[in-house]
Scaffold this active site. Structure first.
Site, PDB file in Angstrom:
ATOM      1  N   GLY A 111       0.825  -1.201   0.000  1.00  0.00           N
ATOM      2  CA  GLY A 111       0.000   0.000   0.000  1.00  0.00           C
ATOM      3  C   GLY A 111       0.859   1.250   0.000  1.00  0.00           C
TER       4      GLY A 111
ATOM      5  CD  GLN B 214       3.355   5.906   2.544  1.00  0.00           C
ATOM      6  OE1 GLN B 214       2.343   5.345   2.135  1.00  0.00           O
ATOM      7  NE2 GLN B 214       4.396   5.230   2.999  1.00  0.00           N
TER       8      GLN B 214
ATOM      9  CB  CYS C 293       5.184   2.336   7.123  1.00  0.00           C
ATOM     10  SG  CYS C 293       4.662   3.781   6.192  1.00  0.00           S
ATOM     11  CG  LEU C 294       6.413   1.017   1.115  1.00  0.00           C
ATOM     12  CD1 LEU C 294       5.800   1.275  -0.255  1.00  0.00           C
ATOM     13  CD2 LEU C 294       7.501  -0.044   1.030  1.00  0.00           C
TER      14      LEU C 294
ATOM     15  CG  HIS D  23      -0.574   1.145   7.223  1.00  0.00           C
ATOM     16  ND1 HIS D  23       0.402   0.715   8.082  1.00  0.00           N
ATOM     17  CD2 HIS D  23       0.034   2.028   6.374  1.00  0.00           C
ATOM     18  CE1 HIS D  23       1.548   1.328   7.776  1.00  0.00           C
ATOM     19  NE2 HIS D  23       1.353   2.114   6.733  1.00  0.00           N
ATOM     20  CD  GLU D  24      -1.205   2.464   2.777  1.00  0.00           C
ATOM     21  OE1 GLU D  24      -0.808   3.641   2.706  1.00  0.00           O
ATOM     22  OE2 GLU D  24      -0.437   1.504   2.993  1.00  0.00           O
TER      23      GLU D  24
ATOM     24  CG  HIS E 229       0.095   6.822   5.516  1.00  0.00           C
ATOM     25  ND1 HIS E 229       1.248   7.319   6.089  1.00  0.00           N
ATOM     26  CD2 HIS E 229       0.346   5.514   5.264  1.00  0.00           C
ATOM     27  CE1 HIS E 229       2.152   6.344   6.171  1.00  0.00           C
ATOM     28  NE2 HIS E 229       1.633   5.239   5.688  1.00  0.00           N
TER      29      HIS E 229
HETATM   30 CO    CO Z   1       2.513   3.402   5.588  1.00  0.00          CO
END
Ligand code: CO
Length: 151
Positions: A46, A51, A88-89, A130-131, A134
């Site tokens: 995701g 991000q 998380c990226l 999670h997304e 953000h």
């Molecule tokens: Co994330």
């Protein structure tokens, strides 16, 4: 399509609230396509627009089970709970346990502005939550699961 730079957790952009998308145009399609490429390249499931430095309510998910392009997403209902590891990226090398609903009723618009309602469970529900976080400037470790929460 192009791969964009993913911002690091120390970037203040990740702590801001994203704005509603009102225009469903080629600029949005380009953002979605780029985000998908960026997510694949980084081997993630995701990626949210903040991000890549864009404070708009947009994210993409591809868990292998479901592929979602969510614009102006929200949660209409939740059921059950699950505790599991997240990463998380934007936060390389960090994982922790987070408690999430087992099932969510997701509501969002697709890239053409059409309203979509979808029931998600397990990893799909976790990724959606999670997304969605953000877009409110919340990172997964803010929700780190602790033993006190179990009581
Ligand atoms: Co994330």
């Amino acid at each position: 399509m192009a791969v964009r730079d993913i911002v690091n957790y120390s970037d203040p952009q990740l702590r801001k609230k994203s704005r509603v998308v009102t225009e469903f145009n080629s600029r949005l399609y380009k953002l979605l396509d780029d985000m998908y490429d960026t997510m694949l390249k980084a081997d993630g499931v995701g990626l949210a627009a903040p991000q890549v430095g864009i404070l708009r309510k947009v994210f993409v998910i591809d868990t292998g089970d479901v592929f979602i392009e969510a614009i102006n997403p929200r949660i209409c209902g939740i059921n059950g709970s699950q505790i599991g590891m997240e990463g998380c990226l934007s936060v390389e090398g960090v994982n922790c346990e987070v408690k999430r609903p087992m099932r969510v009723l997701a509501e969002y618009q697709d890239r053409y502005g059409e309203l979509v309602r979808k029931e998600l469970s397990g990893l799909d529900a976790r990724a959606y939550c999670h997304e969605l976080d953000h877009l409110d400037g919340v990172l997964f470790y803010d929700r780190e699961y602790s033993e006190e929460q179990a009581q």
